[in-house]
Structure formats: structure tokens, C-alpha cells
Design an enzyme around this catalytic site. Structure first.
Site, PDB file in Angstrom:
ATOM      1  N   LYS A   1       0.857  -1.181   0.000  1.00 52.13           N
ATOM      2  CA  LYS A   1       0.000   0.000   0.000  1.00 52.13           C
ATOM      3  C   LYS A   1       0.895   1.233   0.000  1.00 52.13           C
ATOM      4  O   LYS A   1       1.900   1.271   0.696  1.00 52.13           O
ATOM      5  CB  LYS A   1      -0.886  -0.023   1.250  1.00 52.13           C
ATOM      6  CG  LYS A   1      -1.811   1.139   1.342  1.00 52.13           C
ATOM      7  CD  LYS A   1      -3.195   0.733   1.860  1.00 52.13           C
ATOM      8  CE  LYS A   1      -4.231   1.777   1.503  1.00 52.13           C
ATOM      9  NZ  LYS A   1      -4.440   1.922   0.053  1.00 52.13           N
TER      10      LYS A   1
ATOM     11  N   HIS B   1       9.284   9.001   7.816  1.00 49.24           N
ATOM     12  CA  HIS B   1      10.233   7.886   7.857  1.00 49.24           C
ATOM     13  C   HIS B   1      10.928   7.925   9.221  1.00 49.24           C
ATOM     14  O   HIS B   1      11.609   8.886   9.546  1.00 49.24           O
ATOM     15  CB  HIS B   1      11.245   8.028   6.714  1.00 49.24           C
ATOM     16  CG  HIS B   1      12.337   7.003   6.736  1.00 49.24           C
ATOM     17  ND1 HIS B   1      12.574   6.150   5.679  1.00 49.24           N
ATOM     18  CD2 HIS B   1      13.261   6.691   7.673  1.00 49.24           C
ATOM     19  CE1 HIS B   1      13.583   5.346   5.985  1.00 49.24           C
ATOM     20  NE2 HIS B   1      14.027   5.669   7.187  1.00 49.24           N
TER      21      HIS B   1
ATOM     22  N   LYS C   1      17.721  10.498   1.834  1.00 47.93           N
ATOM     23  CA  LYS C   1      17.682  11.353   3.022  1.00 47.93           C
ATOM     24  C   LYS C   1      18.618  12.555   2.903  1.00 47.93           C
ATOM     25  O   LYS C   1      19.724  12.435   2.381  1.00 47.93           O
ATOM     26  CB  LYS C   1      18.095  10.517   4.245  1.00 47.93           C
ATOM     27  CG  LYS C   1      17.170   9.338   4.481  1.00 47.93           C
ATOM     28  CD  LYS C   1      17.803   8.276   5.355  1.00 47.93           C
ATOM     29  CE  LYS C   1      16.915   7.031   5.404  1.00 47.93           C
ATOM     30  NZ  LYS C   1      17.614   5.868   5.972  1.00 47.93           N
TER      31      LYS C   1
ATOM     32  N   ARG D   1      23.749  -2.801   8.187  1.00 50.38           N
ATOM     33  CA  ARG D   1      25.066  -2.163   8.179  1.00 50.38           C
ATOM     34  C   ARG D   1      25.000  -0.903   9.027  1.00 50.38           C
ATOM     35  O   ARG D   1      23.929  -0.538   9.501  1.00 50.38           O
ATOM     36  CB  ARG D   1      25.415  -1.758   6.747  1.00 50.38           C
ATOM     37  CG  ARG D   1      24.287  -0.933   6.154  1.00 50.38           C
ATOM     38  CD  ARG D   1      24.660  -0.176   4.915  1.00 50.38           C
ATOM     39  NE  ARG D   1      23.496   0.149   4.104  1.00 50.38           N
ATOM     40  CZ  ARG D   1      22.712   1.202   4.262  1.00 50.38           C
ATOM     41  NH1 ARG D   1      22.960   2.080   5.217  1.00 50.38           N
ATOM     42  NH2 ARG D   1      21.670   1.409   3.496  1.00 50.38           N
TER      43      ARG D   1
ATOM     44  N   ARG E   1      23.322  16.371   5.431  1.00 53.12           N
ATOM     45  CA  ARG E   1      24.261  15.760   4.483  1.00 53.12           C
ATOM     46  C   ARG E   1      24.669  16.827   3.476  1.00 53.12           C
ATOM     47  O   ARG E   1      23.825  17.358   2.749  1.00 53.12           O
ATOM     48  CB  ARG E   1      23.594  14.624   3.714  1.00 53.12           C
ATOM     49  CG  ARG E   1      23.144  13.483   4.586  1.00 53.12           C
ATOM     50  CD  ARG E   1      22.729  12.315   3.704  1.00 53.12           C
ATOM     51  NE  ARG E   1      22.123  11.258   4.496  1.00 53.12           N
ATOM     52  CZ  ARG E   1      21.910  10.031   4.057  1.00 53.12           C
ATOM     53  NH1 ARG E   1      22.243   9.703   2.816  1.00 53.12           N
ATOM     54  NH2 ARG E   1      21.362   9.117   4.817  1.00 53.12           N
TER      55      ARG E   1
HETATM   56  P1  ADP Z   1      15.373   1.891  -0.184  1.00 55.17           P
HETATM   57  O1  ADP Z   1      15.839   0.535   0.213  1.00 55.17           O
HETATM   58  O2  ADP Z   1      15.555   2.149  -1.647  1.00 55.17           O
HETATM   59  O3  ADP Z   1      15.885   2.984   0.697  1.00 55.17           O
HETATM   60  P2  ADP Z   1      12.807   1.927   1.272  1.00 55.17           P
HETATM   61  O4  ADP Z   1      11.891   0.768   1.254  1.00 55.17           O
HETATM   62  O5  ADP Z   1      13.637   2.147   2.506  1.00 55.17           O
HETATM   63  O6  ADP Z   1      13.769   1.850  -0.015  1.00 55.17           O
HETATM   64  O7  ADP Z   1      12.012   3.252   0.985  1.00 55.17           O
HETATM   65  C1  ADP Z   1      12.669   4.498   0.805  1.00 55.17           C
HETATM   66  C2  ADP Z   1      11.663   5.637   0.867  1.00 55.17           C
HETATM   67  O8  ADP Z   1      10.645   5.457  -0.115  1.00 55.17           O
HETATM   68  C3  ADP Z   1      10.915   5.764   2.185  1.00 55.17           C
HETATM   69  O9  ADP Z   1      11.631   6.486   3.148  1.00 55.17           O
HETATM   70  C4  ADP Z   1       9.651   6.500   1.720  1.00 55.17           C
HETATM   71  O10 ADP Z   1       9.917   7.872   1.545  1.00 55.17           O
HETATM   72  C5  ADP Z   1       9.370   5.895   0.354  1.00 55.17           C
HETATM   73  N1  ADP Z   1       8.451   4.724   0.465  1.00 55.17           N
HETATM   74  C6  ADP Z   1       8.788   3.411   0.513  1.00 55.17           C
HETATM   75  N2  ADP Z   1       7.694   2.614   0.652  1.00 55.17           N
HETATM   76  C7  ADP Z   1       6.626   3.447   0.690  1.00 55.17           C
HETATM   77  C8  ADP Z   1       5.205   3.249   0.841  1.00 55.17           C
HETATM   78  N3  ADP Z   1       4.670   2.032   0.952  1.00 55.17           N
HETATM   79  N4  ADP Z   1       4.414   4.349   0.869  1.00 55.17           N
HETATM   80  C9  ADP Z   1       4.941   5.585   0.754  1.00 55.17           C
HETATM   81  N5  ADP Z   1       6.252   5.850   0.609  1.00 55.17           N
HETATM   82  C10 ADP Z   1       7.096   4.798   0.571  1.00 55.17           C
END
Ligand code: ADP
Length: 449
Positions: free
Chosen positions: A201, A208, A237, A292, A338
Site C-alpha cells: 500500500k 520515515h 535522506k 550495516r 548531508r
Molecule cells: P530503499 O531501500 O531504496 O531505501 P525503502 O523501502 O527504505 O527503499 O524506501 C525508501 C523511501 O521510499 C521511504 O523512506 C519513503 O519515503 C518511500 N516509500 C517506501 N515505501 C513506501 C510506501 N509504501 N508508501 C509511501 N512511501 C514509501
């Protein structure tokens, strides 16, 4: 304890690991590409080995080269930093087979968490809430239609092997579904070598929030509080802080306890980060685990007093948690910006020679960087050249301190993201702690492109 550690990385994190080793009285070996001959990590390590040409695939990602450097220099352990080989289970296995300690979790755990659809299932079984989504990889069009009907719109297709904010596709309507699925699969194949995608979803305005964890080799897992990382551009980020303005002590305790319990069940060791999204109603859902040390680890260090890199090394050497971390006292508020070598408006990377580099100092200011005046920023690697981290007794003090530190940070010769950070820190919504992952898009009046 280890006598000698090889640092399989470059830039600020290589230098950071070398600093930790120096403080522990451990000798260090740097590896470097031909583009990094004059880098600070090479200068500060006790020994240095050139492992190949500038291109990462031929140097920092070249496992045989890294392992031979370790064998020639006779090290007992390898610290992989972040990026490059840090989440490569095969590399961790090769280290083991070569009788070198890999400073990180066991290869099976890296593998489990690296397959993001599998990680979701495993942590769900271990008791963490996950975003409603497909059971695993979406296998074919029939399953896709079924899953989409069950999840509803908007949904997001994510590469199972994805990372670094890449390999994600939002689908808002049913008639976009099939085309998005096909594109997502071919993009995943291209970027990560496997077409596997899963569906979840899509949350419209999430925050985050992630928990820092440490697990020792004797079954003990702890968490060191959370980091708020909602200020992102294209899922990358830009600003991180700890604690999160969106969590109170009660929720932190509840969720932290769940995280610890789940990771104890999984048998997690060394440092890791459990990432969650918080929806507008405050519900938290697991999205992924990084196995990590993270770029943003210093904010946790500043509010807990724990040196996370030293803790990683001590844990890998077999020490118990209490020895590895010392006593932990949470206090104050920390923020990290950053600083990237890029145009602050167009975000185009800006490689070249730094002519002036004057880092700020003073109370509560830390700069983690391998940059210096006259250094050349090569175009081949990540554009992050410095992390500016501040600590204040509360969030308001930390913001004031960050503003003045950004004002005092002078980098000339290349373009940097400092002006963008000054805008972020001056924003009233940021000051009020009211933001989500779309904050930067709103600030810039763009859709993040
Ligand atoms: P990565 O491994 O590429 O960092 P993540 O799964 O950690 O991917 O997701 C990175 C970012 O993408 C999250 O911090 C958020 O901003 C956005 N994101 C990921 N999944 C969702 C979701 N289900 N709904 C809304 N935003 C999402």
C-alpha cells in the site's frame, strides 16, 4: 580483540572507521582506487593498498581484490562501511571462508534482509507490523491483479533487491497497473540484476522513522532510540535527527521493545537499522532493515554517547553488549545535514577541485568528512562530501546551532547543498517538526524532480 582491520570503503566513512580503530589501538589498512590516491583515508591508515581503477566495479566492489589486499597485509577483520560491499552476503561469506572476521551480521541474515519481500515476511512473523501488501514477490499478471484488488490504490511496486531509493513505482489507478508492473520489472532487472518486485500500500504522507539496533554474539539485542529521516529528496535522506519529534516516550518504548524482541527471535548480530513509515494517524509499519552502519549514525551517537563503530568492532570480536557500548544515557537532540557536492537548485552533481574548505566548530558541532582544501572530488562516487552534525539540549537549541554552523561552513570551488540546508532549517514547518517525506517537494514547489 583484533590487531589489524582493513577498511573496505572510501571517503568520510573510511576515515570514521580508521578513527575508531586508532582509539581502540587497532592498526588499519586502507584500500583505494586510482582516483583516490590523495584521499585522507589513505593518508591516515597505517597501510594502504591500491585495489584498481576508479570505477567501483573494478575497485571498491571487486571482492577478489579486496580479499587479496586483506591477505597481503595480514588483517584479522574487515569493516565494510556503508554502500559498496556492506550488504553483500556473498562478500561476508568469502570473508568467513578466508578466516577474516566480517564486521557486520552473519551472511544468512544479510541475505534475508536484502530480499525485501522476504524481510517483510520474516519480521511480520517475528511480531513487527508491516504495510499491507503482497505475501511475497508478485509472480505474473494474474497474481498482480489479485494483489492489487486486495491492497487497493494507490499502491507501490518495489524491487525486491532494491536500495538507495531506487526501483519504486507508484500506481494510482488500475489502468496503469500492468504497464507499471512491466516497467518496474525491467528497471529492477537493469538496476539490481533480478526482475522481482512486490506490492505494498502506498502511504500518501508518511514520516520515515527508523530504530538503531545492536546485537551481540551472545543473544542480546538492544535499541538506541530512533532517527527521524523524513526530509528526503527522491527517497534519499537529506536531514536526519534524533529523537523524532513525532514519537513520545511511551510509543518509543512500546515500538523499541517490539523491535528488540523481533530481532532477538531472528538472531540478529552487530549494528542494524529497522526502518518504519508512520502514517497520518500515527500507525507505524516496517518497510525494510539495513544490515550495516548507516550514514546518519552520528545523530544516535550524539544523543546516546555510544560510539557505534567501536561497538560494531567490539561485538564482532565477541565482546558482550555491556562491554561494547558502556553505559547508555539518552540526552538532548541531534541533527545531521548531508552536505553533497551538487547544485542546490538543479541537484546536478558538482565534481572538481575544492579551493576553500573551512569547517565550523565550537560547542556541540561535529563534522564527519574526508574533504579538504585542494582535494579533488571525483565524479565516480556518491556526491556526499561531508556530514554536519550538531547537538543541543533540546530541538530548538539544535536548530539554532545548525543554522549558525551552516553559516560558518565555507566550501568553495564546487557547488554544495549548504544553501538548500539553510532553507530547510529556516522553514517554519521544519521548526515546528511538522513534516513528512514530501516536505522537500513542497519547499521547492516541485514534484521532487
Ligand atoms: P530503499 O531501500 O531504496 O531505501 P525503502 O523501502 O527504505 O527503499 O524506501 C525508501 C523511501 O521510499 C521511504 O523512506 C519513503 O519515503 C518511500 N516509500 C517506501 N515505501 C513506501 C510506501 N509504501 N508508501 C509511501 N512511501 C514509501
Amino acid at each position: 580483540m583484533f590487531q589489524k582491520i582493513l577498511v573496505a570503503n572510501r571517503g568520510e566513512i573510511a576515515l570514521r572507521v580508521i578513527c575508531a580503530c586508532k582509539e581502540l589501538g587497532i592498526s588499519t589498512v586502507a584500500v583505494y582506487s586510482e582516483a583516490d590516491r590523495n584521499s585522507l583515508h589513505v593518508r591516515f591508515a597505517d597501510e594502504a593498498v591500491c585495489i584498481g581503477p576508479a570505477r567501483s566495479s573494478e575497485s571498491y566492489l571487486n571482492i577478489p581484490q579486496v580479499i587479496s589486499a586483506a591477505e597481503i597485509t595480514n588483517v584479522d577483520a574487515i569493516h565494510p562501511g556503508y554502500g559498496f560491499l556492506s550488504e553483500n552476503a556473498n562478500f561476508a561469506k568469502v570473508c568467513e571462508a578466508s578466516e577474516l572476521a566480517f564486521i557486520g551480521p552473519r551472511p544468512e541474515i544479510i541475505e534475508m534482509m536484502g530480499e525485501k519481500d522476504r524481510a517483510r515476511r520474516e519480521v511480520k512473523t517475528a511480531g513487527l507490523p508491516t504495510i499491507p501488501g503482497s505475501e511475497g514477490v508478485v509472480e505474473g499478471e494474474e497474481q498482480l491483479a489479485k494483489e492489487a484488488a486486495r491492497i487497493g490504490y494507490p499502491l507501490i511496486l518495489k524491487a525486491s533487491a532494491g536500495g538507495g531509493g531506487r526501483g519504486m513505482r507508484v500506481v494510482r489507478k488500475q489502468d496503469e497497473l500492468l504497464a507499471a508492473y512491466q516497467t518496474a520489472r525491467s528497471e529492477a532487472q537493469q538496476a539490481f540484476g533480478t526482475p522481482d518486485v512486490y506490492a505494498e500500500k502506498f502511504l500518501e504522507r508518511p514520516r520515515h522513522i527508523e530504530f538503531q539496533v545492536l546485537g551481540d554474539q551472545h543473544g542480546k539485542v538492544i535499541h538506541l532510540g530512533e532517527r527521524e529521516c523524513s526530509v528526503q529528496r527522491r527517497h534519499q535522506k537529506l536531514v536526519e535527527e534524533s529523537p523524532s519529534p513525532a514519537l513520545d516516550a511511551k510509543r518509543r518504548k512500546e515500538l523499541g521493545a517490539k523491535v528488540v524482541k523481533a530481532l532477538e527471535k531472528i538472531g540478529y548480530t552487530n549494528a542494524g537499522t529497522v526502518e518504519f513509515l508512520m502514517d497520518e494517524d500515527g500507525a507505524m509499519y516496517f518497510i525494510e532493515m539495513n544490515t550495516r552502519i548507516q550514514v546518519e549514525h552520528p545523530v544516535t551517537e550524539l544523543v546516546t554517547g555510544v560510539d557505534l563503530i567501536k561497538a560494531q568492532i567490539r561485538i564482532a570480536a565477541g565482546e558482550r553488549m555491556e562491554e561494547a557500548t558502556g553505559e547508555i544515557h539518552h540526552s538532548g537532540h541531534a541533527i545531521e545535514c548531508r552536505i553533497n557536492a551538487e547544485d542546490p537548485v538543479t541537484f546536478v552533481p558538482s565534481a572538481g577541485r575544492i579551493t576553500t574548505f573551512q569547517a565550523p566548530g565550537g560547542t556541540g558541532v561535529r563534522v564527519d568528512s574526508a574533504a579538504y582544501a585542494d582535494a579533488v572530488i571525483p565524479p565516480y562516487y556518491d556526491s556526499m562530501i561531508a556530514k554536519l552534525i550538531v547537538k543541543g539540549r533540546d530541538r530548538a537549541e539544535a536548530i539554532g546551532r545548525m543554522k549558525r554552523a551552516l553559516e560558518m561552513f565555507v566550501i568553495e570551488g564546487i557547488k554544495t547543498s549548504i544553501p538548500l540546508h539553510r532553507r530547510i532549517l529556516a522553514d517554519p514547518d521544519f521548526a515546528a517538526g511538522k513534516f513528512d517525506t514530501h516536505f522537500i517537494e513542497r519547499l521547492l514547489g516541485t514534484n521532487g524532480k
